[in-house]
Design an enzyme around this catalytic site. Sequence first.
Site, PDB file in Angstrom:
ATOM      1  N   GLU A   1       0.807  -1.219   0.000  1.00 43.98           N
ATOM      2  CA  GLU A   1       0.000   0.000   0.000  1.00 43.98           C
ATOM      3  C   GLU A   1       0.845   1.277   0.000  1.00 43.98           C
ATOM      4  O   GLU A   1       0.484   2.260  -0.651  1.00 43.98           O
ATOM      5  CB  GLU A   1      -0.981   0.010   1.180  1.00 43.98           C
TER       6      GLU A   1
ATOM      7  N   HIS B   1     -12.045  -5.557   8.188  1.00 46.63           N
ATOM      8  CA  HIS B   1     -12.699  -5.373   6.883  1.00 46.63           C
ATOM      9  C   HIS B   1     -13.998  -4.598   7.039  1.00 46.63           C
ATOM     10  O   HIS B   1     -14.904  -4.737   6.228  1.00 46.63           O
ATOM     11  CB  HIS B   1     -12.973  -6.724   6.216  1.00 46.63           C
TER      12      HIS B   1
END
Lengths: 323, 417
Positions: free
Chosen positions: A59, A126
């Site tokens: 990322e 999540h």
Amino acid sequence: MLLTYVDAIRQALAEEMRRDPAVFLLGEDIGIYGGAFKATAGLVDEFGPARVVDTPLAESAIVGAAIGAAYSGMRPVVEMQFMDFIACCFNQITNFAAKSHYRWGAPVPIVIRGPVGGGVHGGPFHSQNPEMYFAHTPGLKVVEPATARDAYGLLKSAIRDNNPVLFLEHKFLYRRVKDEIAEDGPAIPLGVAAVARPGRDLSVITYGAMVHLAVETAAALAAEDIDAEVLDLRTLAPLDRAEIVATAKKTNKVLILHEDTRTGGIAGEITAILQEEAFDDLDAPILRLTSADTPVPFSPPLEAAFLPSAEGLKAALRRLARY
Amino acid sequence: MTPSPELTAADRGSNSEREWFEDLRLERHAFTIRRTRREGRIAYEWSGEITDPPPLRESGRLDRAQCLEIYRFLLMNRIMEQQLENLYKQGQVVGGVYFGLGQEGNSVASAYALDAADWMAPMIRNQGSLLVRGFAPRDVMMQYMAKAGSPTGGRDGTSHYGDLGPRRMISPISMLGDLIPVMGGICMGERLQGRNVAAMTWIGDGGQSTGVFHEAVNFAAVQNLGLVLVVENNLWAYSTPLNEQAKVADLALRARGYGIPAVVVDGTDVLQVYDACRGAVERAHGGGGPTLIESKLMRMKGHAIHDAAAYVPPDLLEFWRRRDPILRFEQYLRQKGWLTAEAQQRLAAEVEQFMLAERAAAEASPMPDGNTALSGVYCEPGCHAVQPRFEARAPALRAANGSANLAAVEGDAPHLR
């Protein structure tokens, strides 16, 4: 055409890529696979792998590369597979991108988009709502649409904006809401809230998936002669202070609803704005309904206890109406 | 590039290894630094032999005029840092000062290897690279003095500034490693616009320990981006010596894990640094992807001006004092007959005068008006006189149609006037 929230996002991406050759996409599994939620499905076929770039699982490198590409004159759009993973590139966003224009006058026109939010039993990693880490950082814009039409129009503005924009898509809405959207339709400006439901008696200020909870609850309360207005913030940074103050002055009673956890959520900031700018117009204490100050739990009964509920909202609005 | 004569074939590795690993050094620095207890206190101890260095490794790439230009940048770099130290001692600097003493050759020669169309991003000690890239010493001084006339108008200090315009320089941030993916991204963006460029940045033996270093080098490798990453192994990350930072013998060996070529150079040999960097820049221009260059040298002062570096063993400093990059290069120029003693003195005096004028200009700049602090958080419409670079290029990009690997960029370096 009738598009779901996720289809509207894909439509906006495709149209912006056709309109402007500077726009390109990078992220994990966004090419042949089309993204974990299929937001980029088919785009690699139209635009090719040079403009729909499958990246390594990294990322910081992805966001860093987007910043560099932006410096070179491009308009990159990064997909975070889940916005929870944005924690991995926090430094690139808050220290590199956010401060660039202020420090040395170099704009960073990037969009970082991806799914946020709970209600789908995704568990602690999540399901999170990371908006306030970034709304707190000067130099970033933070957007979270509640409808397919807004997802489409706000994403277009985000891509055209010369600043780093975090575009938070609520995954609960991806396939649950849809709108009629014209091809090459208008962009919707950032930083402008929208009245999702006009009302007379009290105001619910909210955003994201909670807009739908608020509108549905308001409809149910109409039977009890409580006429609630729902203000959808749409953008958290910069905040539409004028609309926040306007709805408070109109109904004189305010509840702030968000799926983000309570402490340090946007409700505190909005409360402060109303104290400063609408104190004399308030007929009741400002209430807030938020998720609990815990990680997002996994099991459905636990998650239900964590999230704001329709019953909880009804009770809070009845209490507010009684003042 | 020819292999070093002093090294055996075994030292250089097998032929297949030489395809990805090159060692341009003429000497291996044989010393160790270890932790020991001395008079009840833990300290670092040096063991080795204080030797003299060999002559520089002949370049073959640089002519007389270029060498003299490099020499002038080296003098400017060193004298500018002396002026910065004076300014600090007079209380004219806000915060600290960071020095590149002993690293000037590396900063200048690496930046000198870039073309005008290439990009670079300095680290804190690469003040010579700023000069090569076209910033004036007064810019460097005003940044340290937090003046209104500084490149950031006082919003940031040190080497934290850049220019998206002709100098093509990206401002670093204080967090080490985070520049590396950004420089890769520049190559990616340029490639989408039909150009293969090199993007150079530096990282230290400390900074290469970060996670983002790994992410970024791997990303550049996979995407075949023209990153030129110079790992300045100056043996100390603040007070932490190399052996507590990395286990690997040469930091350049890490390149193999990414499948990219590596070069090791003596960072006090200007010609080795230039050759390695120019080779990497040309590889980038040809679409050959990233290169990792390990430059072995020594930080000759503390981490910043406040740090007396008492933890550095004195013999280690003496070993490296004999490898002063400027004196070594000066000796090379003398032996070539390119620089007489009189010419050297004339040049040094000229640079001294120039630096005093630059310093006076920096001192004359006012402090910024406090009210200017509140604007410019966002890039608003019309906030830039110069529009985003892309707008002017859209037609070219449309022509390129997003395809990569077009012709290499030709461009004059800004210092080749």
